[in-house]
Design a protein around this motif. Structure first.
Motif, short mmCIF file in Angstrom:
data_model
loop_
_atom_site.label_atom_id
_atom_site.label_comp_id
_atom_site.label_asym_id
_atom_site.label_seq_id
_atom_site.Cartn_x
_atom_site.Cartn_y
_atom_site.Cartn_z
N ARG A 20 44.53 40.09 50.38
CA ARG A 20 43.11 40.10 50.00
C ARG A 20 42.29 40.85 51.02
NH1 ARG A 20 39.39 34.80 49.78
NH2 ARG A 20 40.93 34.31 51.33
N ASN A 24 40.56 44.19 49.72
CA ASN A 24 39.10 44.08 49.72
C ASN A 24 38.48 45.14 50.64
OD1 ASN A 24 36.53 43.14 49.28
ND2 ASN A 24 36.84 41.18 50.29
N ASN A 28 36.19 48.28 49.27
CA ASN A 28 34.80 48.36 49.73
C ASN A 28 34.54 49.61 50.56
OD1 ASN A 28 33.89 46.07 48.40
ND2 ASN A 28 34.40 44.73 50.11
N PRO A 36 29.88 43.88 44.73
CA PRO A 36 31.05 43.62 45.59
C PRO A 36 32.36 43.92 44.85
CG PRO A 36 30.07 41.56 44.86
CD PRO A 36 29.20 42.65 44.34
N THR A 39 35.85 42.17 46.02
CA THR A 39 36.11 40.83 45.51
C THR A 39 36.47 40.88 44.03
OG1 THR A 39 34.60 39.86 47.13
CG2 THR A 39 35.12 38.52 45.20
N ASN A 43 40.04 39.60 42.37
CA ASN A 43 39.99 38.59 41.32
C ASN A 43 40.61 39.09 40.01
OD1 ASN A 43 38.89 36.64 42.96
ND2 ASN A 43 36.80 37.04 42.33
N THR A 81 39.54 34.87 45.05
CA THR A 81 38.55 34.19 45.87
C THR A 81 37.28 33.86 45.09
OG1 THR A 81 37.16 34.41 47.80
CG2 THR A 81 37.90 36.46 46.82
N SER A 83 35.15 31.44 45.94
CA SER A 83 34.05 31.13 46.86
C SER A 83 33.34 32.39 47.35
CB SER A 83 34.56 30.31 48.05
OG SER A 83 35.58 31.01 48.72
N THR A 84 34.08 33.46 47.61
CA THR A 84 33.45 34.71 48.02
C THR A 84 32.64 35.29 46.87
OG1 THR A 84 35.23 35.14 49.58
CG2 THR A 84 33.86 37.01 48.96
N ILE A 87 29.30 33.31 46.72
CA ILE A 87 28.29 33.60 47.75
C ILE A 87 27.75 35.02 47.59
CG2 ILE A 87 29.81 34.36 49.63
CD1 ILE A 87 26.73 32.07 49.99
N GLU A 88 28.60 35.96 47.18
CA GLU A 88 28.12 37.33 46.97
C GLU A 88 27.13 37.36 45.80
OE1 GLU A 88 31.95 39.85 48.67
OE2 GLU A 88 31.84 39.40 46.53
#
Length: 128
Positions: A20, A24, A28, A36, A39, A43, A81, A83-84, A87-88
């Motif tokens: 990851r 990632n 990016n 994002p 992420t 996913n 992820t 959770s990422t 938050i993003e």
């Protein structure tokens, strides 16, 4: 819980988390954008792979449950992820990028479901 299960999850998790981070960062770096994409990529890829693995394990029920745990809970659990993503999406909303936030949410939600199904169906079709 058996020690073999714990080892399978822990070792798979180390592999998945490393993948990851690398994937990632690569995405990016090469696709800089407000969305994002790193992420989203992990996913979508993880969802596609879990579809393939569930189909494969369905066709090969004799395989070790520790092997299944290593790949699905360990590697793919750490690769993807939620959770990422959460938050993003929150930061996009908080900064007023509503279109980007809702695009990100839709792509992650519907894209991952589509990719999981696609992986599952493709493997079943290719093994007939």
């Amino acid at each position: 819980m058996h020690i073999q299960t714990i080892i399978a999850v822990a070792s798979g998790g180390a592999v998945g988390a490393t993948l990851r981070m690398l994937l990632n960062g690569f995405v990016n770096k090469h696709i800089p954008h407000t969305l994002p994409f790193g992420t989203l990529t992990v996913n979508l890829l993880g969802s596609f792979l879990i579809g393939i693995l569930f189909a494969y394990f369905h066709l090969n029920e004799h395989l070790s449950p520790h092997l299944k745990t290593f790949f699905i809970t360990g590697i793919l659990g750490a690769l993807t992820t939620y959770s990422t993503f959460a938050i993003e999406s929150f930061f996009l909303l908080e900064s007023g990028h509503y279109t980007h936030a809702f695009t990100n949410m839709a792509l992650n939600l519907f894209g991952t479901i589509f990719m999981a199904g696609l992986g599952y169906v493709l493997l079943l079709q290719f093994t007939k």
